[in-house]
Design a protein around this motif. Structure first.
Motif, short mmCIF file in Angstrom:
data_model
loop_
_atom_site.label_atom_id
_atom_site.label_comp_id
_atom_site.label_asym_id
_atom_site.label_seq_id
_atom_site.Cartn_x
_atom_site.Cartn_y
_atom_site.Cartn_z
N PRO A 1 39.05 46.37 41.40
CA PRO A 1 38.40 45.68 42.53
C PRO A 1 37.98 46.60 43.66
O PRO A 1 37.04 46.28 44.39
N SER B 1 29.49 46.23 41.13
CA SER B 1 28.93 45.11 41.90
C SER B 1 28.91 45.40 43.39
O SER B 1 29.80 46.08 43.91
N GLU C 1 30.37 38.14 46.45
CA GLU C 1 31.29 38.00 45.32
C GLU C 1 30.80 36.89 44.40
O GLU C 1 30.42 35.82 44.85
N MET D 1 36.57 37.48 39.51
CA MET D 1 35.78 37.42 40.72
C MET D 1 35.37 38.85 41.07
O MET D 1 36.20 39.65 41.51
N LYS E 1 34.23 41.63 43.12
CA LYS E 1 34.19 41.91 44.55
C LYS E 1 33.18 43.00 44.88
O LYS E 1 32.76 43.78 44.01
N HIS E 2 32.80 43.06 46.12
CA HIS E 2 31.92 44.12 46.64
C HIS E 2 32.56 45.48 46.40
O HIS E 2 33.70 45.73 46.80
N SER F 1 33.29 46.75 43.35
CA SER F 1 34.22 46.72 42.21
C SER F 1 33.58 47.30 40.96
O SER F 1 32.37 47.45 40.84
N ARG G 1 23.70 39.28 45.79
CA ARG G 1 24.60 40.10 45.00
C ARG G 1 23.78 41.02 44.11
O ARG G 1 22.81 40.60 43.48
#
Length: 245
Positions: free
Chosen positions: A32, A160, A164, A203, A205-206, A208, A234
């Motif tokens: 993450p 990513s 999220e 999920m 995450k920013h 990750s 995203r």
């Protein structure tokens, strides 16, 4: 100049990673906090403003539809053309977007602690498929990245940025060949009768990193479904390595 350095203390960061054994030689690793928060936002702004995003028309199940997301394809010279759902994206050069190579280098460095094939990038050529979801109505339909040029057991890394979003994996059924890519149909919610072993959710995450390994592409489908509460952008970079013969 942007520089993607993974966590300088991999031992501490590895404690926060999550590994899921999907069975039968398939697994997923999720980190993450792969990139520092502020650094990840710098990359987000670069990608948002400098990547030549397109939203093409696809041909799916005999009818035309607009792809429900923006994309851009970047590839090493000499790779076979990428074609999906009747669409052949233009292959941009890595040289046009140096920060993408910085992120790939960071993935390779981090993978040395995950024992992934990205540890030896000199043995491969690579491509990256960039994807931008503008909001909750944009999505990625069920599919698997099982093209032959990636080998029988490809290791695919996904980084990513921004909003999220849920990333869903589900085990392929006997009809999986017909649902390999269904960009015109949003992923459906899991049936209450489905086994938890047949579906997994992350999920993303920013900043990750998620790596799919082994037989994941052969035995599993993945998607990023619609989400009404996802109101912001995203961006995702999916790195696929092509083994040299």
């Amino acid at each position: 100049m942007l520089k993607a350095n993974p966590n300088p203390n991999p031992k501490d960061d590895s404690k926060k990673s999550r590994t899921v054994d999907l069975g039968n030689g398939s697994s997923v690793i999720y980190v993450p906090r792969f990139l520092a928060y502020d650094v990840a936002w710098e990359f987000f702004n670069y990608l948002d403003n400098h990547i030549p995003w397109t939203r093409p028309t696809l041909r799916v199940f005999g009818r035309s539809c607009t792809q429900p997301r923006d994309t851009c394809y970047v590839a090493s010279a000499g790779l076979p053309d990428l074609i999906y759902s009747g669409y052949q994206p233009h292959a941009h050069s890595w040289d046009n977007f140096p920060p993408l190579e910085d992120i790939l280098d960071a993935v390779s460095m981090r993978s040395s602690h995950l024992t992934c094939v990205f540890l030896v990038p000199s043995l491969v050529r690579s491509n990256v498929f960039a994807c931008l979801l503008k909001g909750g109505n944009d999505y990625v339909g069920w599919h698997s990245d099982d093209e032959k040029l990636y080998g029988s057991t490809p290791e695919i890394a996904s980084v990513s940025f921004g909003c999220e979003r849920d990333f869903i994996l589900k085990k392929k059924s006997g009809k999986s060949s017909q649902e390999r890519r269904s960009d015109d149909k949003p992923p459906l919610k899991r049936s209450s009768k489905s086994s938890q072993d047949d579906q997994h959710s992350f999920m993303l995450k920013h900043g990750s990193l998620l790596v799919m390994r082994g037989n994941t592409q052969r035995d599993w489908l993945h998607s990023v479904p619609k989400r009404a509460k996802a109101e912001t952008t995203r961006i995702n970079l999916t790195f696929r390595l092509v083994l040299q013969e």
